[in-house]
Motif scaffolding. Structure first.
Motif, PDB file in Angstrom:
ATOM      1  N   ILE A  72      68.691  39.131  24.348  1.00 23.39           N
ATOM      2  CA  ILE A  72      67.679  39.705  25.203  1.00 23.39           C
ATOM      3  C   ILE A  72      68.452  39.983  26.548  1.00 23.39           C
ATOM      4  CG2 ILE A  72      65.570  39.045  26.365  1.00 23.39           C
ATOM      5  CD1 ILE A  72      65.113  39.420  23.570  1.00 23.39           C
ATOM      6  N   LEU A  73      69.247  39.291  26.972  1.00 24.00           N
ATOM      7  CA  LEU A  73      69.915  39.481  28.070  1.00 24.00           C
ATOM      8  C   LEU A  73      71.014  40.857  28.288  1.00 24.00           C
ATOM      9  CD1 LEU A  73      71.295  36.058  29.565  1.00 24.00           C
ATOM     10  CD2 LEU A  73      68.976  37.059  30.246  1.00 24.00           C
ATOM     11  N   LEU A  74      71.587  41.221  27.262  1.00 23.28           N
ATOM     12  CA  LEU A  74      72.187  42.455  26.832  1.00 23.28           C
ATOM     13  C   LEU A  74      71.148  43.758  26.928  1.00 23.28           C
ATOM     14  CD1 LEU A  74      74.776  43.748  26.303  1.00 23.28           C
ATOM     15  CD2 LEU A  74      74.321  43.244  23.744  1.00 23.28           C
ATOM     16  N   TYR A  75      69.900  43.230  26.423  1.00 20.20           N
ATOM     17  CA  TYR A  75      69.085  44.253  25.906  1.00 20.20           C
ATOM     18  C   TYR A  75      68.375  44.773  27.429  1.00 20.20           C
ATOM     19  CZ  TYR A  75      64.775  46.728  24.265  1.00 20.20           C
ATOM     20  OH  TYR A  75      63.780  47.498  24.075  1.00 20.20           O
ATOM     21  N   LEU A  76      68.470  43.907  28.248  1.00 20.18           N
ATOM     22  CA  LEU A  76      67.568  44.166  29.638  1.00 20.18           C
ATOM     23  C   LEU A  76      68.499  45.080  30.372  1.00 20.18           C
ATOM     24  CD1 LEU A  76      66.146  40.717  30.324  1.00 20.18           C
ATOM     25  CD2 LEU A  76      64.756  42.808  29.808  1.00 20.18           C
ATOM     26  N   THR A  77      69.888  44.756  30.257  1.00 17.97           N
ATOM     27  CA  THR A  77      70.981  45.686  30.722  1.00 17.97           C
ATOM     28  C   THR A  77      70.989  47.144  30.397  1.00 17.97           C
ATOM     29  OG1 THR A  77      72.816  45.410  29.255  1.00 17.97           O
ATOM     30  CG2 THR A  77      72.736  43.612  31.009  1.00 17.97           C
ATOM     31  N   TYR A  78      70.295  47.389  29.166  1.00 16.92           N
ATOM     32  CA  TYR A  78      70.085  48.786  28.700  1.00 16.92           C
ATOM     33  C   TYR A  78      68.840  49.422  29.419  1.00 16.92           C
ATOM     34  CZ  TYR A  78      72.913  46.979  24.521  1.00 16.92           C
ATOM     35  OH  TYR A  78      73.905  46.615  23.670  1.00 16.92           O
ATOM     36  N   TRP A  79      68.193  48.788  30.075  1.00 18.43           N
ATOM     37  CA  TRP A  79      66.805  49.227  30.559  1.00 18.43           C
ATOM     38  C   TRP A  79      66.602  49.176  32.014  1.00 18.43           C
ATOM     39  CZ3 TRP A  79      63.327  52.009  27.669  1.00 18.43           C
ATOM     40  CH2 TRP A  79      63.435  52.093  26.355  1.00 18.43           C
ATOM     41  N   PHE A  80      67.359  48.342  32.794  1.00 18.10           N
ATOM     42  CA  PHE A  80      67.129  48.216  34.103  1.00 18.10           C
ATOM     43  C   PHE A  80      68.464  48.157  34.956  1.00 18.10           C
ATOM     44  CE2 PHE A  80      63.437  45.824  32.255  1.00 18.10           C
ATOM     45  CZ  PHE A  80      62.536  46.282  33.014  1.00 18.10           C
ATOM     46  N   PRO A  81      68.528  49.068  35.970  1.00 20.45           N
ATOM     47  CA  PRO A  81      69.652  48.978  37.133  1.00 20.45           C
ATOM     48  C   PRO A  81      69.962  47.610  37.479  1.00 20.45           C
ATOM     49  CG  PRO A  81      68.128  50.542  37.564  1.00 20.45           C
ATOM     50  CD  PRO A  81      67.378  49.723  36.616  1.00 20.45           C
ATOM     51  N   GLN A  82      71.384  47.523  38.115  1.00 18.39           N
ATOM     52  CA  GLN A  82      71.857  46.101  38.657  1.00 18.39           C
ATOM     53  C   GLN A  82      70.918  45.853  39.685  1.00 18.39           C
ATOM     54  OE1 GLN A  82      75.903  45.998  39.747  1.00 18.39           O
ATOM     55  NE2 GLN A  82      76.692  47.074  37.488  1.00 18.39           N
ATOM     56  N   THR A  83      70.437  46.622  40.629  1.00 16.99           N
ATOM     57  CA  THR A  83      69.561  46.215  41.289  1.00 16.99           C
ATOM     58  C   THR A  83      68.313  45.499  41.316  1.00 16.99           C
ATOM     59  OG1 THR A  83      68.557  48.529  41.799  1.00 16.99           O
ATOM     60  CG2 THR A  83      70.504  47.968  43.067  1.00 16.99           C
ATOM     61  N   GLN A  84      67.791  45.786  40.017  1.00 17.49           N
ATOM     62  CA  GLN A  84      66.665  44.987  39.654  1.00 17.49           C
ATOM     63  C   GLN A  84      66.804  43.979  38.575  1.00 17.49           C
ATOM     64  OE1 GLN A  84      63.447  46.380  40.355  1.00 17.49           O
ATOM     65  NE2 GLN A  84      64.778  47.931  41.484  1.00 17.49           N
ATOM     66  N   ARG A  85      68.049  43.631  38.238  1.00 17.76           N
ATOM     67  CA  ARG A  85      68.280  42.485  36.834  1.00 17.76           C
ATOM     68  C   ARG A  85      67.892  41.063  37.312  1.00 17.76           C
ATOM     69  NH1 ARG A  85      73.531  45.519  34.726  1.00 17.76           N
ATOM     70  NH2 ARG A  85      72.573  47.514  34.205  1.00 17.76           N
ATOM     71  N   ALA A  86      67.962  40.636  38.536  1.00 20.38           N
ATOM     72  CA  ALA A  86      67.911  39.296  38.766  1.00 20.38           C
ATOM     73  C   ALA A  86      66.300  39.133  39.019  1.00 20.38           C
ATOM     74  CB  ALA A  86      68.584  38.649  40.263  1.00 20.38           C
ATOM     75  N   ARG A  87      65.703  40.030  39.369  1.00 22.38           N
ATOM     76  CA  ARG A  87      63.983  39.779  39.258  1.00 22.38           C
ATOM     77  C   ARG A  87      63.686  39.728  37.894  1.00 22.38           C
ATOM     78  NH1 ARG A  87      59.780  43.535  39.349  1.00 22.38           N
ATOM     79  NH2 ARG A  87      61.544  45.114  39.347  1.00 22.38           N
ATOM     80  N   ILE A  88      64.003  40.968  37.091  1.00 23.24           N
ATOM     81  CA  ILE A  88      63.619  40.986  35.738  1.00 23.24           C
ATOM     82  C   ILE A  88      64.194  39.752  34.963  1.00 23.24           C
ATOM     83  CG2 ILE A  88      63.798  42.605  33.744  1.00 23.24           C
ATOM     84  CD1 ILE A  88      62.111  43.927  35.806  1.00 23.24           C
ATOM     85  N   VAL A  89      65.279  39.295  34.986  1.00 17.69           N
ATOM     86  CA  VAL A  89      65.743  38.217  34.227  1.00 17.69           C
ATOM     87  C   VAL A  89      64.920  36.890  34.623  1.00 17.69           C
ATOM     88  CG1 VAL A  89      67.363  36.515  33.693  1.00 17.69           C
ATOM     89  CG2 VAL A  89      67.858  39.060  33.862  1.00 17.69           C
ATOM     90  N   ALA A  90      64.547  37.047  35.890  1.00 18.23           N
ATOM     91  CA  ALA A  90      63.584  35.864  36.383  1.00 18.23           C
ATOM     92  C   ALA A  90      62.146  35.973  35.549  1.00 18.23           C
ATOM     93  CB  ALA A  90      63.417  35.646  37.868  1.00 18.23           C
ATOM     94  N   LEU A  91      61.715  37.088  35.606  1.00 17.19           N
ATOM     95  CA  LEU A  91      60.240  37.361  34.950  1.00 17.19           C
ATOM     96  C   LEU A  91      60.350  36.874  33.702  1.00 17.19           C
ATOM     97  CD1 LEU A  91      59.177  40.558  36.743  1.00 17.19           C
ATOM     98  CD2 LEU A  91      58.130  38.481  37.082  1.00 17.19           C
ATOM     99  N   PHE A  92      61.412  37.230  32.848  1.00 14.80           N
ATOM    100  CA  PHE A  92      61.664  37.094  31.495  1.00 14.80           C
ATOM    101  C   PHE A  92      61.723  35.481  31.367  1.00 14.80           C
ATOM    102  CE2 PHE A  92      65.165  36.139  28.429  1.00 14.80           C
ATOM    103  CZ  PHE A  92      64.423  36.247  27.020  1.00 14.80           C
ATOM    104  N   MET A  93      62.630  34.870  32.141  1.00  9.04           N
ATOM    105  CA  MET A  93      62.844  33.373  32.109  1.00  9.04           C
ATOM    106  C   MET A  93      61.667  32.277  32.423  1.00  9.04           C
ATOM    107  SD  MET A  93      66.830  33.023  32.613  1.00  9.04           S
ATOM    108  CE  MET A  93      66.974  31.318  32.018  1.00  9.04           C
ATOM    109  N   THR A  94      60.474  32.977  33.048  1.00  3.49           N
ATOM    110  CA  THR A  94      59.583  32.191  33.397  1.00  3.49           C
ATOM    111  C   THR A  94      58.905  31.562  31.931  1.00  3.49           C
ATOM    112  OG1 THR A  94      57.938  33.996  32.997  1.00  3.49           O
ATOM    113  CG2 THR A  94      58.692  33.366  35.478  1.00  3.49           C
ATOM    114  N   ALA A  95      59.445  32.011  30.794  1.00  5.82           N
ATOM    115  CA  ALA A  95      59.084  31.563  29.571  1.00  5.82           C
ATOM    116  C   ALA A  95      59.634  30.077  29.322  1.00  5.82           C
ATOM    117  CB  ALA A  95      59.505  32.294  28.446  1.00  5.82           C
TER     118      ALA A  95
END
Length: 436
Positions: free
Chosen positions: A128-151
């Motif tokens: 999933i972490l790798l998949y997110l790098t296919y869709w989000f630029p580096q400037t967005q990744r910490a926030r996006i991973v945080a939203l995903f990891m609220t699970a």
């Protein structure tokens, strides 16, 4: 012509809404299936299968052996065959094995199924972490991973209550014990979601028919430019990613942070027992679940806000080191607080530290890894780091047996998290041109 900033905002908003909640749901089900043996053990499993405490601990921990062995190959397969197919394959496999736990006849078969669960689940989280790098630029990744990891905090907060209620009210349904019914009920959603995943996910932005043409073009070009920049800075092969000291260092740092996450599960029941003793009361299943949820829910809020700050400033290393250090110092403090409320505050601070450090940490590997090297490197970091899941129960339990208290084991937690904070700062000093 529509300004690029408007296209970027609209594109990232669409991608976030479509992918992040769904991936978070998958991780919620995944995490619950991984840890629900902890609720089954004291609810009749150990007695029914004739398991000693040592045997039960072995059954819980052997999951990580299978998990560690297959992490890297699984993530490389995802990179080759596509996330949609591979994530669906992982889910249907783990769902079948998790459901089969409902019919386990003895301890030996329990060991086999727990090991197999680790094997078939391997690669899901790093995938999933790798998949997110296919869709989000580096400037967005910490926030996006945080939203995903609220699970993680949500499943931790709700999992105990949900599983306990299923065990309590499912006892006797279909002639199964309550713990067996829990495995049945909590394993089937993974199979159902595997089918949804096959049709719902899109492998790459260029294939996303749900984006407008201008949005597909912008996102594809943006991510391609980032990949070229990363590869020009330093070329990484899969072999290099699996052997380089920088990647191995990140794996050890991750292990130190995750050690704190696993340890929280050990200490929280002690805190809740302290409340009951101090106030001469008894908590129901739901009430214990609500008390258990407090640190994780607060941690989830801070995690998202902290990761947004990391993305906004572009700074990563201190956004990992500072919360890890604070969390590491908070656990020893909690050991010496006689008031359960004060101890709960200290434990909550530790939870906040762990959860705030994790998503920003996962933004670090993608600053210098891409493509197949990212697939292998991210999987290796997660694989080595999750050794904590196997080691933490034995170290904490062993030290309690030797010393008679939880203090020694939780001092180890504090040292591991503090070591992770020092480690990430030391790593930056050696790779300042990459990590910042």
């Amino acid at each position: 012509m529509v300004p690029t900033t408007e296209v970027a905002d609209a594109t990232l908003r669409k991608v976030t809404i479509r992918l992040v909640p769904f991936l978070g749901l998958l991780y919620f089900v995944n995490y619950l299936d991984r840890v629900n043996i902890g609720f089954a053990g004291p609810s009749g499993m150990k007695i029914e299968l004739g398991l000693t405490e040592t045997a039960f601990g072995f059954a819980s921990g052997i999951f990580f052996v299978g998990y560690l062995l297959l992490e890297v190959p699984s993530n490389l397969a995802l990179h080759r065959f596509g996330a949609r197919r591979w994530i669906a394959r992982i889910m249907v496999s783990w769902g079948i094995v998790a459901t089969a736990m409902a019919f386990v006849p003895n301890g030996t078969m329990l060991y086999i199924l727990r090991f197999t669960l680790g094997v078939v689940e391997a690669g899901f989280f790093p995938g999933i972490l790798l998949y997110l790098t296919y869709w989000f630029p580096q400037t967005q990744r910490a926030r996006i991973v945080a939203l995903f990891m609220t699970a993680v905090p949500i499943s931790t907060a709700l999992g105990a209550t949900l599983s306990s209620l299923v065990i309590q009210y499912g006892d006797g349904v279909f002639g199964l014990s309550g713990w067996r019914f829990m495995f049945l009920v909590e394993g089937l959603p993974a199979v159902a979601l595997a089918v949804v995943t096959w049709f719902y996910l899109t492998d790459r932005p260029a294939q996303a028919s749900w984006l407008a043409p201008t949005e597909r073009e912008w996102l594809t070009a943006e991510l391609a430019a980032e990949q070229v920049a990363v590869e020009r800075a330093e070329h990484w092969t899969v072999r290099k990613a699996l052997t380089h000291p920088r990647v191995l260092g990140l794996a050890l740092i991750y292990g130190g942070i995750v050690y704190g996450l696993y340890a929280l599960g050990f200490f929280l029941p002690t805190i809740i027992s302290g409340f009951q003793q101090q106030y001469d009361t008894h908590y129901s299943v739901v009430q214990r679940g609500l008390v258990n949820a407090v640190p994780y829910l607060i941690g989830a809020v801070v995690m998202v806000r902290w990761s947004r700050h990391a993305d906004r400033t572009g700074e990563r290393v201190w956004h990992v080191a500072l919360p890890a250090l604070v969390g590491g110092l908070a656990i020893p403090v909690a050991l010496y607080l006689g008031n359960p409320f004060a101890a709960m505050v200290a434990v909550t601070v530790c939870a906040v530290g762990v959860l705030a450090a994790l998503p920003t940490f996962w933004a670090l590997p993608s600053t210098f890894l891409s493509g197949a090297a990212a697939a292998g490197g991210i999987a290796l970091i997660n694989s080595i780091g999750n050794i904590s899941g196997f080691v933490a129960p034995y170290v904490t339990g062993g030290l309690k047996d030797v010393t008679g208290t939880q203090r020694a084991g939780l001092w180890v937690v504090g040292l591991c998290m503090t070591g992770a904070a020092i480690g990430v700062l030391a790593l930056r000093s050696r790779a300042r041109h990459v990590l910042r």
